[in-house]
Design a protein around this motif. Structure first.
Motif, mmCIF file in Angstrom:
data_model
loop_
_atom_site.group_PDB
_atom_site.id
_atom_site.type_symbol
_atom_site.label_atom_id
_atom_site.label_comp_id
_atom_site.label_asym_id
_atom_site.label_seq_id
_atom_site.Cartn_x
_atom_site.Cartn_y
_atom_site.Cartn_z
ATOM 1 N N ASN A 121 0.829 -1.208 0.000
ATOM 2 C CA ASN A 121 0.000 0.000 0.000
ATOM 3 C C ASN A 121 0.865 1.261 0.000
ATOM 4 O O ASN A 121 0.581 2.230 -0.718
ATOM 5 C CB ASN A 121 -0.925 0.012 1.218
ATOM 6 C CG ASN A 121 -2.077 -0.969 1.091
ATOM 7 O OD1 ASN A 121 -2.439 -1.371 -0.018
ATOM 8 N ND2 ASN A 121 -2.656 -1.359 2.211
ATOM 9 N N LYS A 124 2.593 1.784 -3.333
ATOM 10 C CA LYS A 124 1.647 2.209 -4.363
ATOM 11 C C LYS A 124 1.188 3.649 -4.159
ATOM 12 O O LYS A 124 1.093 4.417 -5.134
ATOM 13 C CB LYS A 124 0.430 1.284 -4.360
ATOM 14 C CG LYS A 124 -0.669 1.708 -5.330
ATOM 15 C CD LYS A 124 -1.884 0.788 -5.209
ATOM 16 C CE LYS A 124 -3.014 1.247 -6.124
ATOM 17 N NZ LYS A 124 -4.224 0.381 -5.974
ATOM 18 N N ASN A 125 0.902 4.028 -2.915
ATOM 19 C CA ASN A 125 0.214 5.296 -2.658
ATOM 20 C C ASN A 125 1.119 6.470 -2.283
ATOM 21 O O ASN A 125 0.737 7.625 -2.482
ATOM 22 C CB ASN A 125 -0.814 5.098 -1.543
ATOM 23 C CG ASN A 125 -1.901 4.126 -1.937
ATOM 24 O OD1 ASN A 125 -2.385 4.146 -3.064
ATOM 25 N ND2 ASN A 125 -2.298 3.263 -1.009
ATOM 26 N N ASP A 126 2.309 6.199 -1.747
ATOM 27 C CA ASP A 126 3.180 7.280 -1.301
ATOM 28 C C ASP A 126 4.329 7.506 -2.277
ATOM 29 O O ASP A 126 4.583 6.692 -3.160
ATOM 30 C CB ASP A 126 3.720 6.980 0.103
ATOM 31 C CG ASP A 126 2.625 6.979 1.161
ATOM 32 O OD1 ASP A 126 1.600 7.641 0.945
ATOM 33 O OD2 ASP A 126 2.796 6.310 2.192
ATOM 34 N N TYR A 131 8.882 6.129 0.563
ATOM 35 C CA TYR A 131 9.012 4.672 0.647
ATOM 36 C C TYR A 131 10.454 4.290 0.954
ATOM 37 O O TYR A 131 10.717 3.475 1.832
ATOM 38 C CB TYR A 131 8.547 4.054 -0.680
ATOM 39 C CG TYR A 131 8.674 2.556 -0.764
ATOM 40 C CD1 TYR A 131 7.790 1.717 -0.083
ATOM 41 C CD2 TYR A 131 9.680 1.967 -1.526
ATOM 42 C CE1 TYR A 131 7.903 0.336 -0.164
ATOM 43 C CE2 TYR A 131 9.804 0.581 -1.614
ATOM 44 C CZ TYR A 131 8.914 -0.218 -0.934
ATOM 45 O OH TYR A 131 9.029 -1.590 -1.015
ATOM 46 N N SER A 314 -3.209 7.644 6.080
ATOM 47 C CA SER A 314 -4.023 7.570 4.867
ATOM 48 C C SER A 314 -4.056 8.932 4.172
ATOM 49 O O SER A 314 -3.662 9.954 4.744
ATOM 50 C CB SER A 314 -5.455 7.147 5.212
ATOM 51 O OG SER A 314 -6.077 8.149 6.020
ATOM 52 N N LYS A 315 -4.503 8.948 2.942
ATOM 53 C CA LYS A 315 -4.612 10.201 2.190
ATOM 54 C C LYS A 315 -5.415 11.239 2.965
ATOM 55 O O LYS A 315 -5.001 12.399 3.101
ATOM 56 C CB LYS A 315 -5.273 9.947 0.835
ATOM 57 C CG LYS A 315 -5.646 11.232 0.089
ATOM 58 C CD LYS A 315 -6.556 10.960 -1.087
ATOM 59 C CE LYS A 315 -7.078 12.255 -1.707
ATOM 60 N NZ LYS A 315 -8.033 12.012 -2.812
ATOM 61 N N ASN A 331 1.624 11.249 0.512
ATOM 62 C CA ASN A 331 0.675 10.495 -0.298
ATOM 63 C C ASN A 331 0.526 11.188 -1.647
ATOM 64 O O ASN A 331 0.265 12.395 -1.712
ATOM 65 C CB ASN A 331 -0.675 10.425 0.427
ATOM 66 C CG ASN A 331 -1.725 9.686 -0.371
ATOM 67 O OD1 ASN A 331 -2.366 10.258 -1.248
ATOM 68 N ND2 ASN A 331 -1.905 8.417 -0.074
ATOM 69 N N LYS A 332 0.697 10.453 -2.728
ATOM 70 C CA LYS A 332 0.703 11.061 -4.055
ATOM 71 C C LYS A 332 -0.639 11.694 -4.411
ATOM 72 O O LYS A 332 -0.683 12.778 -5.020
ATOM 73 C CB LYS A 332 1.101 10.012 -5.099
ATOM 74 C CG LYS A 332 2.564 9.603 -5.014
ATOM 75 C CD LYS A 332 2.945 8.587 -6.064
ATOM 76 C CE LYS A 332 2.446 7.205 -5.721
ATOM 77 N NZ LYS A 332 2.988 6.162 -6.622
ATOM 78 N N ALA A 333 -1.726 11.062 -4.034
ATOM 79 C CA ALA A 333 -3.049 11.621 -4.325
ATOM 80 C C ALA A 333 -3.281 12.894 -3.512
ATOM 81 O O ALA A 333 -3.887 13.853 -4.002
ATOM 82 C CB ALA A 333 -4.136 10.594 -4.026
#
Length: 405
Positions: A121, A124-126, A131, A314-315, A331-333
């Motif tokens: 997770n 993928k998300n950060d 990471y 979390s985002k 978080n990229k989003a």
């Protein structure tokens, strides 16, 4: 977050108190009991306690089977390693921790690798740099949630965006204030000069290369600043900015609110400028830190602790942290939202987080020796108390000392 600012001013903390724990390196959390009904404890910075209580209420609503008690970190989040190490069985189940402490805590058995699901997770998300910064010896040990790196604050009524792109122009048009006795501020110039600290990975004991001509060139740049009228040595750059004795300072997001109050409508930020080392233009670099949440390997409720750490990073929660504190999410989003993209400070942090602008804070236990010895070296070079003929020998000693097991 003030994770690094405080700990680097107290670099004499000794690692000898770290003792190896009985936990293995294969996520041995999974062997602990998960049915403990007692509330788990979360340690955060003192001024963050009130609004983390709100986040915890959201967590408890999502996971009604778990209860959480929020408390302040005993000696600040910058001292997480020391506080947990006093007695891991009595420390918080989840705690805020700077990424550079993950290595020592992992080796001491205070934290275990994350589960494959959580690793996937985060990957993928950060961001890739978050990471990487949360790893130690190829395994992930922290749940990342914020990036910390210095950049340039400046008074836009005195300096233009063009002026601050290069150190030479900046210091001809105005005065920049910083502390040459603080290795956190100044040592990254050595990265610009071409040296490495614990190698490319930041985990290579024999990978430092400051004992070199590149290292000497970096120290020469430091020494040159003593006679640069556009450079001010100070341990209180904010005050110099307030008094208009300086028109620019090297600082981080933790002081954004203070700088906004000082500069008002003239508030402006920019990535670090280029500098000239040995006749060549180089990007001035900074140390990059990643704020994480760690899970105590001695927790009696692994499921609840892991669920809380995952929830808080979390985002949605990273965006709340940004709104409340101004910290930049990893978080990229979250970074892609208008709230973050339109934030000047966050934009500067994201730029400075890119390769070539910063180096991830090493997680080696020997980093304590580095802080203790690099600060007086830089200060002595700046004050011309350390002479050019001594540079190479001083660098050789530092490199030798930080290469000892």
């Amino acid at each position: 977050m003030k994770l690094w600012k405080k700990v680097l001013m107290c670099s004499s903390v000794v690692l000898a108190g770290l003792t190896l724990g009985a936990c293995s390196n294969d996520n041995s959390n999974s062997t602990l009991s998960n049915d403990n009904k007692k509330p788990i404890t979360l340690w955060v910075a003192t001024d963050y306690v009130p609004w983390y209580k709100t986040s915890v209420k959201q967590f408890e609503k999502k996971y009604p089977q778990y209860k959480v008690k929020v408390a302040q970190s005993p000696n600040g989040t910058a001292n997480a390693k020391t506080d947990v190490g006093k007695d891991p069985t009595k420390a918080a189940d989840v705690f805020a921790v700077p990424n550079d402490q993950l290595g020592s805590m992992a080796d001491a058995g205070y934290i275990n690798p994350l589960s494959p699901k959580d690793v996937a997770n985060i990957k993928k998300n950060d961001t890739a740099v978050a990471y990487k910064a949360s790893q130690w010896k190829g395994k992930l040990y922290g749940y990342p949630y914020t990036a910390d790196v210095q950049f340039l604050y400046y008074n836009k009524s005195k300096l233009s965006a063009s002026d601050v792109k290069d150190w030479d122009t900046l210091t001809k048009k105005g005065v920049v204030a910083t502390d040459f006795s603080n290795a956190y501020n100044i040592w990254p110039v050595m990265f610009s000069a071409g040296t490495k600290l614990f190698g490319d990975s930041g985990e290579d004991l024999k990978g430092s290369t400051m004992d070199s001509q590149n290292g000497v060139n970096g120290l020469k740049w430091v020494a040159e600043q003593k006679n640069n009228k556009g450079v001010m040595q100070t341990t209180n750059a904010l005050n110099q900015l307030k008094l208009n004795h300086a028109q620019a300072i090297l600082d981080g997001p933790w002081d954004a609110q203070n700088v906004r109050k000082i500069l008002g409508k003239n508030f402006a930020v920019a990535p670090y400028p280029t500098i000239t080392i040995n006749g060549h233009k180089k990007q001035m670099q900074a140390f990059l830190g990643i704020g994480c949440f760690g899970v105590n390997s001695h927790t009696k409720n692994v499921k609840a602790a892991n669920a809380l750490a995952e929830f808080l990073t979390s985002k949605e929660q990273q965006l709340i942290v940004h709104t409340k504190t101004g910290e930049t999410p990893v978080n990229k989003a979250a970074q892609a939202t208008a709230a973050v993209k339109n934030d000047k400070v966050a934009d500067a942090v994201m730029t400075m987080s890119k390769p070539g602008y910063s180096v991830i804070m090493p997680k080696m236990p020997q980093i304590t020796t580095f802080w203790n010895e690099s600060a007086p070296l830089l200060s002595g070079v700046y004050d011309h108390k350390v002479k050019p003929a001594q540079y190479r020998a001083k660098l050789a000693k530092l490199q030798k000392d930080i290469s000892k097991k």
